[in-house]
Design a protein around this motif. Structure first.
Motif, PDB file in Angstrom:
ATOM      1  N   SER B  60       0.828  -1.211   0.000  1.00 56.52           N
ATOM      2  CA  SER B  60       0.000   0.000   0.000  1.00 56.52           C
ATOM      3  C   SER B  60       0.862   1.260   0.000  1.00 56.52           C
ATOM      4  CB  SER B  60      -0.921   0.001   1.219  1.00 56.52           C
ATOM      5  OG  SER B  60      -1.776  -1.121   1.177  1.00 56.52           O
ATOM      6  N   ALA B  63       2.334   1.822  -3.449  1.00 55.19           N
ATOM      7  CA  ALA B  63       1.332   2.395  -4.358  1.00 55.19           C
ATOM      8  C   ALA B  63       1.176   3.894  -4.090  1.00 55.19           C
ATOM      9  CB  ALA B  63      -0.006   1.686  -4.179  1.00 55.19           C
ATOM     10  N   SER B  96     -12.309   3.464  -2.455  1.00 55.02           N
ATOM     11  CA  SER B  96     -11.566   4.202  -3.481  1.00 55.02           C
ATOM     12  C   SER B  96     -10.548   5.116  -2.805  1.00 55.02           C
ATOM     13  CB  SER B  96     -12.522   5.029  -4.335  1.00 55.02           C
ATOM     14  OG  SER B  96     -13.111   6.045  -3.539  1.00 55.02           O
ATOM     15  N   SER B 122      -2.848   0.346  -7.911  1.00 54.72           N
ATOM     16  CA  SER B 122      -2.912  -1.109  -8.006  1.00 54.72           C
ATOM     17  C   SER B 122      -1.537  -1.673  -7.686  1.00 54.72           C
ATOM     18  CB  SER B 122      -3.340  -1.525  -9.423  1.00 54.72           C
ATOM     19  OG  SER B 122      -3.584  -2.918  -9.458  1.00 54.72           O
ATOM     20  N   HIS B 123      -1.497  -2.936  -7.327  1.00 56.12           N
ATOM     21  CA  HIS B 123      -0.199  -3.597  -7.161  1.00 56.12           C
ATOM     22  C   HIS B 123      -0.331  -5.080  -7.456  1.00 56.12           C
ATOM     23  CE1 HIS B 123      -1.375  -5.245  -3.204  1.00 56.12           C
ATOM     24  NE2 HIS B 123      -1.872  -4.060  -2.955  1.00 56.12           N
ATOM     25  N   GLU B 124       0.751  -5.614  -7.950  1.00 51.35           N
ATOM     26  CA  GLU B 124       0.809  -7.046  -8.289  1.00 51.35           C
ATOM     27  C   GLU B 124       2.240  -7.493  -8.079  1.00 51.35           C
ATOM     28  OE1 GLU B 124      -1.554  -9.280  -9.428  1.00 51.35           O
ATOM     29  OE2 GLU B 124       0.015 -10.807  -9.414  1.00 51.35           O
TER      30      GLU B 124
END
Lengths: 85, 148
Positions: B60, B63, B96, B122-124
């Motif tokens: 988090s 991001a 959001s 977003s994160h991946e």
């Protein structure tokens, strides 16, 4: 001072080039220094030289080369010594 | 007649910025510098939003760092480094995120006429990404015939 700066860059700059042999005037951002890595470099420099970068020095130019970092640190080390006298 | 909606291309009233950050790099910074790193980069609210039972969420925070960089690209401050904490990502009750600017970042936005900013995160895996879109007061939609 220059060697310590190079060591900090080598340890925290995440540069794809060898910080120990970089030209003192080489543009560190062009060499791959990211904004996030520059935060780490700043904090590591503060530890290494026992100083704190004031907000007015937190600009890209301050960390754009080994020479620029050395100039900024020289001012901080001097002013710290003066203020502690 | 079918129409498409577009924005004035030369008004400078719509700006976009995108950036990515490494989750592992943020995690390493937290491990090495701890609170000094967190307090230098993130606001109290961001740290609260990203707090987990086992410590701050590196995903988090990464991001949010990407979002701050994306905002800098939108604001175009030149060689000036904005205080990271003058750009705050806020988690809203519906899940959001929104942006709040302060200090020099707010002044830059005002000067550029940017009065509405939207952010998506977003994160991946190791990569976190943020997209920021800013609209200015002079921005207005215009309708053009399809294919024009």
């Amino acid at each position: 001072m220059e060697q310590m700066i190079r060591q900090v860059l080598a340890d925290y700059g995440r540069l794809p080039v060898d910080a120990m042999t970089l030209d003192v005037d080489a543009d560190l951002y062009r060499c791959g220094l990211t904004s996030h890595a520059s935060v780490n470099v700043m904090l590591a420099l503060e530890d290494a030289f026992d100083v704190e970068f004031p907000q007015e020095l937190l600009r890209k130019k301050t960390f754009e080369s080994i020479f620029a970092i050395e100039q900024a640190l020289s001012g901080l080390v001097t002013s710290d010594r003066v203020s502690s006298v | 007649m079918p129409v498409t909606r577009s924005w004035e291309a030369n008004s400078g009233a719509v700006r976009a910025g995108v950036d990515v950050a490494s989750v592992a790099a943020v995690e390493a910074s937290i491990t090495r510098f701890g609170d000094r790193y967190l307090r230098r980069v993130f606001t109290d609210r961001e740290l609260s939003d990203c707090a987990r039972d086992d410590g701050p969420s590196a995903e988090s925070l990464a991001a949010r760092f990407a979002a701050k960089e994306a905002v800098v690209k939108v604001l175009r401050p030149g060689g000036r480094q904005l205080d990271w904490r003058s750009i705050e990502v806020r988690r809203e009750p519906d899940g959001s995120c929104s942006l709040a600017l302060a200090g020099e970042a707010a002044r830059r936005a005002q000067h550029a006429g940017l009065d509405d900013l939207a952010v998506a995160l977003s994160h991946e895996g190791d990569i976190a990404v943020a997209l920021v879109v800013a609209l200015g007061g002079s921005a207005r939609g215009i309708e053009e015939p399809e294919g024009a």
